[in-house]
Design a protein around this motif. Structure first.
Motif, PDB file in Angstrom:
ATOM      1  N   VAL A  44     -31.431  36.737  17.054  1.00  0.00           N
ATOM      2  CA  VAL A  44     -30.726  36.984  15.795  1.00  0.00           C
ATOM      3  C   VAL A  44     -31.730  37.340  14.702  1.00  0.00           C
ATOM      4  N   ILE A  45     -31.426  38.414  13.992  1.00  0.00           N
ATOM      5  CA  ILE A  45     -32.235  38.845  12.863  1.00  0.00           C
ATOM      6  C   ILE A  45     -31.326  38.910  11.644  1.00  0.00           C
ATOM      7  N   ALA A  46     -31.627  38.094  10.650  1.00  0.00           N
ATOM      8  CA  ALA A  46     -30.846  38.103   9.408  1.00  0.00           C
ATOM      9  C   ALA A  46     -31.383  39.220   8.522  1.00  0.00           C
ATOM     10  N   VAL A  47     -30.517  40.161   8.191  1.00  0.00           N
ATOM     11  CA  VAL A  47     -30.905  41.296   7.369  1.00  0.00           C
ATOM     12  C   VAL A  47     -30.696  40.976   5.892  1.00  0.00           C
ATOM     13  N   THR A  48     -30.085  39.849   5.594  1.00  0.00           N
ATOM     14  CA  THR A  48     -29.733  39.510   4.225  1.00  0.00           C
ATOM     15  C   THR A  48     -29.886  38.029   3.939  1.00  0.00           C
ATOM     16  N   ASP A  49     -30.056  37.732   2.668  1.00  0.00           N
ATOM     17  CA  ASP A  49     -30.004  36.350   2.216  1.00  0.00           C
ATOM     18  C   ASP A  49     -28.655  36.074   1.557  1.00  0.00           C
ATOM     19  N   ASP A  50     -27.866  37.147   1.361  1.00  0.00           N
ATOM     20  CA  ASP A  50     -26.534  37.037   0.769  1.00  0.00           C
ATOM     21  C   ASP A  50     -25.538  36.533   1.806  1.00  0.00           C
ATOM     22  N   ILE A  51     -24.307  36.386   1.379  1.00  0.00           N
ATOM     23  CA  ILE A  51     -23.238  35.972   2.293  1.00  0.00           C
ATOM     24  C   ILE A  51     -23.032  37.070   3.336  1.00  0.00           C
ATOM     25  N   PRO A  52     -23.169  36.741   4.616  1.00  0.00           N
ATOM     26  CA  PRO A  52     -23.010  37.764   5.652  1.00  0.00           C
ATOM     27  C   PRO A  52     -21.547  38.157   5.838  1.00  0.00           C
ATOM     28  N   LYS A  53     -21.334  39.451   6.108  1.00  0.00           N
ATOM     29  CA  LYS A  53     -19.987  39.954   6.330  1.00  0.00           C
ATOM     30  C   LYS A  53     -19.807  40.519   7.736  1.00  0.00           C
ATOM     31  N   SER A  54     -20.904  40.861   8.383  1.00  0.00           N
ATOM     32  CA  SER A  54     -20.786  41.484   9.696  1.00  0.00           C
ATOM     33  C   SER A  54     -21.994  41.147  10.555  1.00  0.00           C
ATOM     34  N   PHE A  55     -21.840  41.425  11.844  1.00  0.00           N
ATOM     35  CA  PHE A  55     -22.998  41.386  12.726  1.00  0.00           C
ATOM     36  C   PHE A  55     -22.942  42.575  13.653  1.00  0.00           C
ATOM     37  N   VAL A  56     -24.125  43.076  13.977  1.00  0.00           N
ATOM     38  CA  VAL A  56     -24.266  44.270  14.808  1.00  0.00           C
ATOM     39  C   VAL A  56     -25.056  43.868  16.039  1.00  0.00           C
ATOM     40  N   VAL A  57     -24.506  44.161  17.204  1.00  0.00           N
ATOM     41  CA  VAL A  57     -25.178  43.855  18.465  1.00  0.00           C
ATOM     42  C   VAL A  57     -25.781  45.143  18.994  1.00  0.00           C
ATOM     43  N   THR A  58     -27.075  45.079  19.307  1.00  0.00           N
ATOM     44  CA  THR A  58     -27.754  46.241  19.880  1.00  0.00           C
ATOM     45  C   THR A  58     -28.365  45.847  21.214  1.00  0.00           C
ATOM     46  N   GLY A  59     -28.594  46.846  22.032  1.00  0.00           N
ATOM     47  CA  GLY A  59     -29.226  46.611  23.321  1.00  0.00           C
ATOM     48  C   GLY A  59     -30.111  47.770  23.691  1.00  0.00           C
ATOM     49  N   ARG A  60     -31.259  47.425  24.266  1.00  0.00           N
ATOM     50  CA  ARG A  60     -32.195  48.447  24.710  1.00  0.00           C
ATOM     51  C   ARG A  60     -33.022  47.871  25.836  1.00  0.00           C
ATOM     52  N   ARG A  61     -32.998  48.551  26.958  1.00  0.00           N
ATOM     53  CA  ARG A  61     -33.791  48.126  28.123  1.00  0.00           C
ATOM     54  C   ARG A  61     -33.545  46.675  28.495  1.00  0.00           C
ATOM     55  N   GLY A  62     -32.274  46.293  28.486  1.00  0.00           N
ATOM     56  CA  GLY A  62     -31.905  44.949  28.885  1.00  0.00           C
ATOM     57  C   GLY A  62     -32.171  43.877  27.845  1.00  0.00           C
ATOM     58  N   ARG A  63     -32.621  44.278  26.679  1.00  0.00           N
ATOM     59  CA  ARG A  63     -32.913  43.315  25.612  1.00  0.00           C
ATOM     60  C   ARG A  63     -31.881  43.458  24.504  1.00  0.00           C
ATOM     61  N   GLN A  64     -31.360  42.348  24.069  1.00  0.00           N
ATOM     62  CA  GLN A  64     -30.300  42.329  23.068  1.00  0.00           C
ATOM     63  C   GLN A  64     -30.818  41.799  21.736  1.00  0.00           C
ATOM     64  N   GLN A  65     -30.308  42.369  20.634  1.00  0.00           N
ATOM     65  CA  GLN A  65     -30.588  41.870  19.289  1.00  0.00           C
ATOM     66  C   GLN A  65     -29.270  41.763  18.543  1.00  0.00           C
ATOM     67  N   VAL A  66     -29.161  40.762  17.692  1.00  0.00           N
ATOM     68  CA  VAL A  66     -27.981  40.584  16.855  1.00  0.00           C
ATOM     69  C   VAL A  66     -28.457  40.596  15.407  1.00  0.00           C
ATOM     70  N   TYR A  67     -27.978  41.559  14.645  1.00  0.00           N
ATOM     71  CA  TYR A  67     -28.346  41.691  13.242  1.00  0.00           C
ATOM     72  C   TYR A  67     -27.200  41.173  12.384  1.00  0.00           C
ATOM     73  N   ILE A  68     -27.518  40.256  11.476  1.00  0.00           N
ATOM     74  CA  ILE A  68     -26.534  39.715  10.550  1.00  0.00           C
ATOM     75  C   ILE A  68     -26.703  40.484   9.236  1.00  0.00           C
ATOM     76  N   SER A  69     -25.615  41.099   8.750  1.00  0.00           N
ATOM     77  CA  SER A  69     -25.688  41.972   7.581  1.00  0.00           C
ATOM     78  C   SER A  69     -24.705  41.557   6.493  1.00  0.00           C
ATOM     79  N   GLN A  70     -25.070  41.857   5.254  1.00  0.00           N
ATOM     80  CA  GLN A  70     -24.191  41.599   4.124  1.00  0.00           C
ATOM     81  C   GLN A  70     -23.184  42.732   3.934  1.00  0.00           C
ATOM     82  N   LEU A  71     -23.362  43.811   4.653  1.00  0.00           N
ATOM     83  CA  LEU A  71     -22.459  44.955   4.533  1.00  0.00           C
ATOM     84  C   LEU A  71     -21.208  44.740   5.376  1.00  0.00           C
ATOM     85  N   SER A  72     -20.099  45.254   4.892  1.00  0.00           N
ATOM     86  CA  SER A  72     -18.839  45.113   5.628  1.00  0.00           C
ATOM     87  C   SER A  72     -18.858  46.012   6.865  1.00  0.00           C
ATOM     88  N   PRO A  73     -18.079  45.657   7.876  1.00  0.00           N
ATOM     89  CA  PRO A  73     -17.996  46.512   9.061  1.00  0.00           C
ATOM     90  C   PRO A  73     -17.511  47.919   8.714  1.00  0.00           C
TER      91      PRO A  73
END
Length: 86
Positions: A44-73
């Motif tokens: 998990v990577i927090a992209v914001t210190d504000d109230i989170p509104k969304s999360f984005v799941v990415t994958g590359r070469r079998g590795r997953q990342q979850v980004y927490i964002s203050q931006l709406s979906p």
């Protein structure tokens, strides 16, 4: 192409698995388990210190990342449809 997630963080659009509304999806026990597991695994990577509104799941070469964002979906979706780099 790239998607700007906020706070100077961009990801490649082809690596995006999904963009999720945090308020709606966090009501599900499975989503909470997924996010807890990702947090424990250091994915998990927090992209914001504000109230989170969304999360984005990415994958590359079998590795997953979850980004927490203050931006709406909806904002992230609109950005993903644009043809320019942010």
């Amino acid at each position: 192409m790239y998607l700007h997630l906020g706070q100077n963080r961009v990801v490649r659009d082809r690596e995006i698995i999904g963009i999720f509304d945090l308020d709606i999806t966090s009501q599900s026990i499975r989503t909470r388990q997924f996010l807890n597991s990702a947090e424990k695994n250091g994915e998990v990577i927090a992209v914001t210190d504000d109230i989170p509104k969304s999360f984005v799941v990415t994958g590359r070469r079998g590795r997953q990342q979850v980004y927490i964002s203050q931006l709406s979906p909806a904002t992230l979706h609109r950005r993903s449809e644009q043809k320019e780099l942010f």
